[in-house]
Design an enzyme around this catalytic site. Structure first.
Site, mmCIF file in Angstrom:
data_model
loop_
_atom_site.group_PDB
_atom_site.id
_atom_site.type_symbol
_atom_site.label_atom_id
_atom_site.label_comp_id
_atom_site.label_asym_id
_atom_site.label_seq_id
_atom_site.Cartn_x
_atom_site.Cartn_y
_atom_site.Cartn_z
ATOM 1 N N PHE A 526 86.441 47.506 56.353
ATOM 2 C CA PHE A 526 86.657 48.945 56.297
ATOM 3 C C PHE A 526 87.984 49.247 55.600
ATOM 4 O O PHE A 526 88.991 48.563 55.835
ATOM 5 C CB PHE A 526 86.746 49.543 57.716
ATOM 6 C CG PHE A 526 85.491 49.454 58.522
ATOM 7 C CD1 PHE A 526 84.576 50.498 58.535
ATOM 8 C CD2 PHE A 526 85.221 48.331 59.285
ATOM 9 C CE1 PHE A 526 83.425 50.431 59.295
ATOM 10 C CE2 PHE A 526 84.072 48.250 60.050
ATOM 11 C CZ PHE A 526 83.167 49.299 60.054
ATOM 12 N N ASP A 527 87.975 50.271 54.779
ATOM 13 C CA ASP A 527 89.237 50.873 54.366
ATOM 14 C C ASP A 527 89.766 51.669 55.557
ATOM 15 O O ASP A 527 88.991 52.064 56.439
ATOM 16 C CB ASP A 527 88.997 51.801 53.168
ATOM 17 C CG ASP A 527 90.261 52.529 52.749
ATOM 18 O OD1 ASP A 527 91.300 51.875 52.592
ATOM 19 O OD2 ASP A 527 90.191 53.768 52.610
ATOM 20 N N LYS A 528 91.075 51.904 55.610
ATOM 21 C CA LYS A 528 91.630 52.633 56.756
ATOM 22 C C LYS A 528 91.650 54.139 56.514
ATOM 23 O O LYS A 528 90.946 54.896 57.182
ATOM 24 C CB LYS A 528 93.061 52.160 57.065
ATOM 25 C CG LYS A 528 93.688 52.928 58.262
ATOM 26 C CD LYS A 528 95.109 52.496 58.529
ATOM 27 C CE LYS A 528 96.089 53.161 57.587
ATOM 28 N NZ LYS A 528 96.310 54.592 57.876
ATOM 29 N N VAL A 727 83.197 49.307 53.372
ATOM 30 C CA VAL A 727 83.039 50.730 53.631
ATOM 31 C C VAL A 727 84.319 51.441 53.197
ATOM 32 O O VAL A 727 85.417 51.099 53.652
ATOM 33 C CB VAL A 727 82.774 51.014 55.121
ATOM 34 C CG1 VAL A 727 82.498 52.498 55.336
ATOM 35 C CG2 VAL A 727 81.615 50.180 55.626
#
Length: 842
Positions: A526-528, A727
């Protein structure tokens, strides 16, 4: 060695994406030029579209020559190769789609022509050999006309090119152009709507199947009336042959004319063989069950097909536009960017745009899948429409609520999010999944093997003591048993149903491959910012020092940060004002930005510094007590902002990009679905990453990552786990998404980059749609495996039973058609799929 970056949509304005064969043609032609070292594609970001990066030796070839070669080669390819994405009429099932695809592929000038079971087609052709009008004409003559495309709205490109010389001696050229229309053809031809049917309309096939069954039943019943001659029953059996074999014979003849062999033709051969042996009742039974089964199969497949076709019905046909001070109703295709349209309550919004007047709820479910209407407000008067926030943006196909809205159009109808969504769904349908590719390869050797076996069995009477009629009958029974109809439809029906169900929920799945791959995942990266977090920093902690009150600390901080436009400053100002209420805020002046450290200003004649620890360490004024408070906030995931007025430290403020409210529940649901590794990749420091990871329930977090490092880390996860999804928002995460097995973009509605770069796009900015997408993929994989087991298992069971004479033609055709219907209706279960929550409820 230098490099030049050219916008791909300018070089090849009509190709759908960077995976198109024309991109490879362009790179291949340029790669042969002296002085050009290598070429590669640079994926799209928020700053630029897909780009062709050319590495060249300036000592051999000049910059101008490279630009000229690239443009000339691109223009030649654009002029020569045409593309069209659309839908064919008259496609009834996957076997026919494959036959039609093979027919078109053999036409002169056609390079590629995949066709899906729903009729979606993607044509690539050589315009020096053929034209789209010619192809449309051939398709109409063979009974598969193309749906009429939307009226053309051609745009002339504007070549406002400018070049930037970078410190690393790279040359970067931007060619900005308006996007092409969503028709996706170099040229457009006409077409007409066509439903496969006959004298009874689109239900003719089902009615013929029923007439076949009725004729068989009456004929069989009358055969027991001894006073009637035998020819009465034979006439009725003949009628059953006619009604039951009409459409199969029609398709088989059309296929044979094109040099193809329709597998269903085997059923006609078996029925004719039964008749030749005097088993007219069994032949009629075969055709009755076969035609009825196929009619029901086509009816069921139409349900999935209509779920996707319904997307096209979402768009409004007309719009009320204000021009020259007058309101008039026009066709949506006549709308221009900048037009102001008036949308009445409970009406469809006709185009993508921004609200400039009015406010109220808008139902975005048709595009984003959001179940609750979203409140929309007018954008600020001086805001660039291209930069309007989500609260002002609206999309074509969504439904206005109870207020009158005036909307400034930002995209032509053919470029709207809905138009792009329809185009991408059509493309997705025409792409085969790995399992479908396997079944196609299997059929290529299986069908000839079956035909060889049948021919051999016809001569069994030479080896064993039985009459020729018995050998021939056995061969016909094997022919029925081994026909792989269920196998051919097992995967396409599941993929079509899965894509349709996802689209209805606001999830765009680009074909069978990502649908299957997503179901195999055990790791997700995941990107933050904006993915696991809200993407908006908030003031979370207030730690006053030196006897200062919260109000004193906040009033000074708000006064100073109110002069800054930094995102952290905006968070402090917004949060501070909410907490201060009516408390007066002093005046601040003389703001000075201290890059990378903070800001400086004056309040009440005293200097005020607000910044990170580095700012005060540089000034050598940071005390151990202040450092301890800042360290504690940073350990909790906050960005610590220290405030000092004069010689007094007033306190420390903790600003944090807070996790999405649904993040923890979403990750819990993913864990319940079997996702073992959930890793966050961020450029923030490791302590912030660890704090977010602990709060939302991640298994791991990697901080201090530059974009290139994210790509490398995704590659490492992929090598370790086999497959991984990435994502993100589809913009700055595009390189990492491209390296992952499945790229998933959030908030793709209205984002061209996200729609193009992702394998799966969550149209709404809703992280909680991710468990649905993965759960649907898992269910689709299970159903595909079940369908393969049913179809292959039935063939494996029936072949020996018919060879041994245990099963006659009647039971064989019942089992054959039964298995075909089972796999179709099993696949249709995906249309009703509901994801289970972490607690097991739906």
């Amino acid at each position: 060695m230098k490099k030049l970056q050219l916008d791909l949509p300018v070089l090849l304005p009509d190709v759908p994406d960077q995976k198109d064969q024309c991109v490879h043609r362009l790179m291949s032609l340029l790669d042969d030029r002296p002085g050009i070292d290598k070429l590669h594609i640079r994926s799209a970001t928020s700053e630029h579209p897909d780009q062709l990066c050319i590495h060249y030796d300036p000592g051999i070839i000049s910059l101008d020559r490279v630009q000229t070669l690239a443009r000339q080669t691109g223009a030649e390819i654009t002029h020569r190769y045409g593309h069209y994405v659309g839908r064919l009429q008259g496609i009834r099932h996957a076997r026919q789609a494959r036959t039609v695809s093979q027919q078109i592929s053999r036409w002169p000038g056609v390079l590629s022509a995949p066709v899906s079971a729903s009729g979606a087609v993607r044509l690539e052709f050589d315009q020096e050999v053929t034209s789209l009008d010619t192809l449309f004409g051939k398709l109409s003559r063979q009974g598969n006309p193309v749906q009429a495309p939307a009226p053309d709205q051609h745009h002339e490109p504007t070549h406002a090119a400018h070049e930037h010389q970078h410190d690393h001696d790279d040359t970067h050229e931007h060619d900005h152009t308006q996007e092409k229309e969503a028709g996706d053809a170099h040229v457009h031809g006409g077409g007409h709507d066509h439903e496969h049917g006959g004298i009874f309309g689109p239900n003719t096939e089902l009615i013929f199947a029923i007439l076949c069954a009725v004729s068989l039943a009456i004929g069989f019943g009358l055969s027991f009336v001894t006073t009637l001659p035998d020819w009465v029953s034979l006439i009725l059996y003949g009628l059953a042959y006619f009604f039951g074999g009409f459409f199969t014979a029609k398709e088989a003849i059309e296929a044979i004319r094109q040099g193809e062999f329709e597998i269903d033709f085997l059923m006609l051969v078996a029925a004719a063989g039964a008749g030749a042996l005097g088993e007219w009742s069994e032949g009629a039974l075969l055709l009755a069950l076969f035609s009825l089964g196929h009619a029901l199969e086509h009816y069921a497949m139409n349900r999935a097909r209509k779920s996707i076709s319904a997307l096209a019905d979402l768009s409004a046909k007309t719009a009320t536009v204000r021009r020259d001070g007058k309101a008039e109703e026009i066709d949506v295709n006549a709308l221009r960017v900048g037009d102001v349209i008036i949308v009445k309550p409970n009406s469809k919004i006709a185009a993508d745009g921004v609200v400039i007047k009015g406010a109220g709820p808008v139902n975005q479910a048709p595009i984003t899948g959001e179940s609750v209407p979203v409140d929309k407000t007018a954008m600020a008067g001086n805001t660039d429409p291209a930069k309007a926030n989500a609260e002002s943006q609206v999309f074509a196909g969504t439904i206005n609520g109870t207020s009158v809205l005036e909307i400034s159009v930002t995209k032509a109808a053919s470029d709207s999010t809905l138009a792009r969504l329809i185009k991408l769904v059509n493309e997705a349908e025409s792409q085969q999944s790995p399992t479908q590719q396997f079944t196609d390869r299997f059929e290529k050797w299986f069908v000839p093997a079956v035909l060889s076996l049948v021919v051999t069995l016809c001569f069994a009477f030479l080896v064993i003591d039985e009459p020729f009629s018995a050998s021939f009958y056995r061969a016909m029974a094997v022919l029925v048993a081994a026909s792989p109809c269920a196998l051919a439809i097992s995967t396409p029906s599941a993929v079509l149903s899965g894509v349709a169900r996802a689209a209805r929920e606001g999830v765009l799945v680009k074909g069978g491959r990502p649908l299957e791959d997503l179901g195999e995942l055990t790791a997700i990266a995941f990107d933050k910012t904006g993915t696991l977090t809200q993407g908006k920093p908030q003031l979370n902690k207030i730690v006053p020092l030196s006897g200062t009150t919260d109000e004193q600390l906040l009033s000074i901080a708000v006064a100073v940060e109110g002069l800054s436009d930094h995102p952290l400053a905006s968070a402090i100002v917004q949060g501070g004002k909410e907490k201060l209420g009516d408390t007066s805020i002093p005046d601040a002046s003389s703001l000075k930005a201290l890059t990378g450290r903070g800001v400086q200003a004056e309040v009440a004649g005293q200097p005020v510094f607000i910044g990170n620890k580095a700012l005060f360490e540089e000034q050598k004024t940071l005390t151990d007590a202040v450092r301890q408070q800042a360290d504690q906030l940073e350990a909790e995931g906050h960005t610590a902002m220290i405030v000092r007025q004069g010689d007094t430290f007033l306190g420390v403020l903790g600003v944090m990009d807070t996790p999405r409210p649904e993040a923890r529940q979403t990750l819990s649901s993913l864990k319940a679905l079997g996702i073992q590794q959930m890793i966050m990749l961020t450029g923030d420091n490791q302590r912030v990453a660890d704090a977010i990871a602990q709060e939302v329930g991640l298994t791991n977090a990697k901080g201090d990552l530059l974009p290139d490092a994210k790509v490398q880390f995704v590659q490492q996860i992929r090598e370790k786990e086999g497959k991984v999804a990435m994502v993100g928002d589809g913009v700055n995460d595009a390189p990492a998404m491209a390296k992952s097995t499945v790229g998933i973009a959030m908030g793709a509605a209205g984002s061209d980059v996200a729609l193009e770069t992702a394998d799966i796009a969550l149209m709404g900015d809703q992280l909680d749609k991710l468990p649905f997408a993965i759960g649907l993929s898992r269910e689709a994989r299970r159903i595909i495996r079940q369908n393969l087991f049913i179809s292959l298992g039935m063939v494996a069971l029936l072949i020996p039973l018919t060879i041994l004479g245990i099963a006659r033609i009647g039971p064989a055709v019942i089992a054959h058609e039964g298995s075909t219907l089972i796999v179709v209706f099993n696949a249709l279960r995906l249309l009703a799929y509901q994801v289970k929550s972490a607690d097991g409820s739906k």
